[in-house]
Design a protein around this motif. Structure first.
Motif, short mmCIF file in Angstrom:
data_model
loop_
_atom_site.label_atom_id
_atom_site.label_comp_id
_atom_site.label_asym_id
_atom_site.label_seq_id
_atom_site.Cartn_x
_atom_site.Cartn_y
_atom_site.Cartn_z
N PHE A 212 0.85 -1.18 0.00
CA PHE A 212 0.00 0.00 0.00
C PHE A 212 0.89 1.24 0.00
N SER A 213 0.57 2.25 -0.81
CA SER A 213 -0.50 2.28 -1.80
C SER A 213 0.00 1.73 -3.14
N SER A 214 -0.92 1.47 -4.05
CA SER A 214 -0.52 0.88 -5.33
C SER A 214 0.29 1.86 -6.18
N TRP A 215 0.05 3.18 -6.02
CA TRP A 215 0.77 4.16 -6.83
C TRP A 215 2.09 4.58 -6.18
N LYS A 216 2.20 4.40 -4.86
CA LYS A 216 3.45 4.69 -4.18
C LYS A 216 3.57 3.73 -2.99
N PRO A 217 3.98 2.48 -3.24
CA PRO A 217 4.01 1.48 -2.17
C PRO A 217 5.01 1.84 -1.06
N ILE A 218 4.46 1.98 0.15
CA ILE A 218 5.28 2.32 1.32
C ILE A 218 5.07 1.31 2.44
N TYR A 219 3.81 0.89 2.65
CA TYR A 219 3.47 0.07 3.80
C TYR A 219 3.08 -1.35 3.40
N LYS A 220 3.51 -2.31 4.18
CA LYS A 220 3.05 -3.68 3.99
C LYS A 220 1.88 -3.93 4.96
N TYR A 221 0.66 -3.96 4.42
CA TYR A 221 -0.53 -4.23 5.22
C TYR A 221 -1.11 -5.63 4.94
N ASP A 222 -0.72 -6.22 3.81
CA ASP A 222 -1.36 -7.46 3.35
C ASP A 222 -0.44 -8.66 3.62
#
Length: 257
Positions: A212-222
């Motif tokens: 997350f997010s798909s346009w600027k991946p920063i966080y692993k939530y999944d």
């Protein structure tokens, strides 16, 4: 003659082993689809179908709701449409009733028979927070049972902790055999909640890749978790960084029992 016989035997064995490997290989996807706010169900369903998964665990699905932020999805049965376009069997769990009518929840798609389904409302730490749920399905794959659990956990850390502990205990006490817990846990590796509570579990997805997010991946939530004591032999695991149909990126794994 002996050499020809040996060669034929070798070819037969290789063919058989390849066939068995193909039969026993399972592909599972987890994807928060953001209520169709960035793509319609046909686009999402065709994307899922293009990856040919056996099972898909989905979060943020509407059922007959009306939302100002996703007007094109008003009144739709999203899980059924996804099942239609992906050519898979749909199952839905409503985590809450939406204020405009309809429901908001999570879903599972399967290419294989589902022998049982159960939906559980997860506990809350506070009275007025958004309800969360756990959707459990037993899937029969070539005569073998795989239990998949789909969830989307709370935004509040204290509440996430309560929900994770409940899921870990429920899985330990009520589920036998191979299992997978997938979904948007709203928790990063840096928070350390997932490794702390699911001590005997392992994440099948690359721990270092954000979702997350798909346009600027920063966080692993999944996450895609499985117990170490009931191992899955992971062949391939990836985050599809090319997907742009939601604010989350999908995770995909291939494994054998």
């Amino acid at each position: 003659m002996k050499q020809i016989t040996k060669l034929i035997l070798f070819v037969v064995l290789v063919t058989l082993s390849t066939s068995l490997f193909a039969q026993d290989t399972v592909r599972v996807m987890t994807y928060n689809v953001y209520i169709g706010g960035m793509a319609n169900m046909q686009q999402l369903g065709e994307y899922i179908k293009s990856h040919d998964p056996d099972i898909v665990l989905l979060q943020e699905l509407d059922l007959y709701t009306n939302r100002p932020d996703a007007p094109s999805q008003n009144g739709r049965n999203q899980i059924t449409e996804l099942g239609y376009y992906a050519n898979m069997l749909p199952v839905y769990g409503a985590t809450l009733a939406h204020p405009t009518g309809g429901y908001y929840g999570i879903g599972i798609l399967s290419k294989h028979p589902i022998s049982s389904v159960k939906f559980i409302q997860l506990p809350r730490a506070f009275k007025r927070t958004e309800r969360r749920g756990l959707l459990i399905a037993e899937v029969l794959i070539n005569g073998k049972k795989l239990t998949v659990m789909d969830t989307h956990l709370a935004l509040n850390e204290k509440e996430r902790k309560v929900q994770m502990r409940y899921i870990a205990r429920y899985s330990r006490e009520h589920i036998k055999g191979k299992r997978l817990l997938c979904g948007d846990l709203n928790s990063t590796p840096e928070e350390n909640l997932v490794p702390k509570i699911f001590k005997t579990w392992k994440d099948a997805l690359p721990i270092e890749q954000p979702t997350f997010s798909s346009w600027k991946p920063i966080y692993k939530y999944d996450w895609m978790l499985y117990p170490k004591g009931k191992p899955l032999h992971i062949i391939n695991a990836q985050i599809d960084t090319t997907a742009n149909l939601s604010d989350h990126l999908p995770g995909i794994i291939d494994f054998t029992f």
